[in-house]
Design a protein around this motif. Sequence first.
Motif: not given
Length: 290
Positions: A20-24, A58-66
């Motif tokens: 769903v989202a990228e975790y570099p 949190q594990a990524r810099h993203d408001l949608d994840e929060t």
Amino acid sequence: MSLGVHPVIDSHQHFWDPEVAEYPWMTGPYRSLRRRFGPEDLAPEIKACGVDATIVVQARHDLDETRKLLAYASENPWIVGVVGWVDLAKADVSDTIASLRESAGGRLLVGIRHQVHDEPDPEWLLRPDVEFGLRAVADADLTYDLLVRSREMPVALEVARRLPDLRLVIDHLGKPPISTGDLEPWASLIGAFRDLENVTCKISGLVTEASWDNWQQHDLVPYVGIGLEIFGPHRLLFGSDWPVCLLAGTYTEVYEASLTTLREFLGADMGSVLGGCAVRTYFNGVDPTE
């Protein structure tokens, strides 16, 4: 399970879905973590260990994840808090925090975190715009998790001194060099936080700082001992760092290694580390499981 007056709280775990989202950062040796981990995966693990509740981080810099983590928390009563992400450098950071609190599960937002140790600038935390954001976190009565290594520790110390009203938590015991067995300069750097009562520290993420394939429980003992000597049990929190810990051990292995290590120093008096400090740090002393 609870210890005396305190619930057992895992103060540091994650959820993610790379589809769903990228975790570099999930490349190279971390590639095995590149799959979905959700509440349904963790629930049986904490039940087997007798852990009462968790705080998801949190594990990524993203408001949608929060927002997703807050939604998970609203749907699973054993997730009692969320340490999310906001862009501290933006002038509207207070509005962003307010917006998160109005979203599904928003009342469960207890803290903010940023992967500081990945920033190219070791003094990122002292940038004026970031300091403004940290003050907004304090004004919102949230905790700030410090994800730092030895490189960023002096700057984190300066932040703690400048912002005595901000509750700070050092994640993963400041990432000590367990795999090499060295103590310095880590011990001296983290020791500087000794007298700063606004700073607590997590006994989390230690097995992945050790040798993943052949760590032993006794490898953790010197580092946990130093943590206890600096912070005392009233300023230390247990965290599993699941599912990152799976690189080196199962949830049960990490939990049992933590218990065994703590018993060497505290005997049966582990209630503060296993829950009491989390209640004070993230929930202002109010038990979130009641």
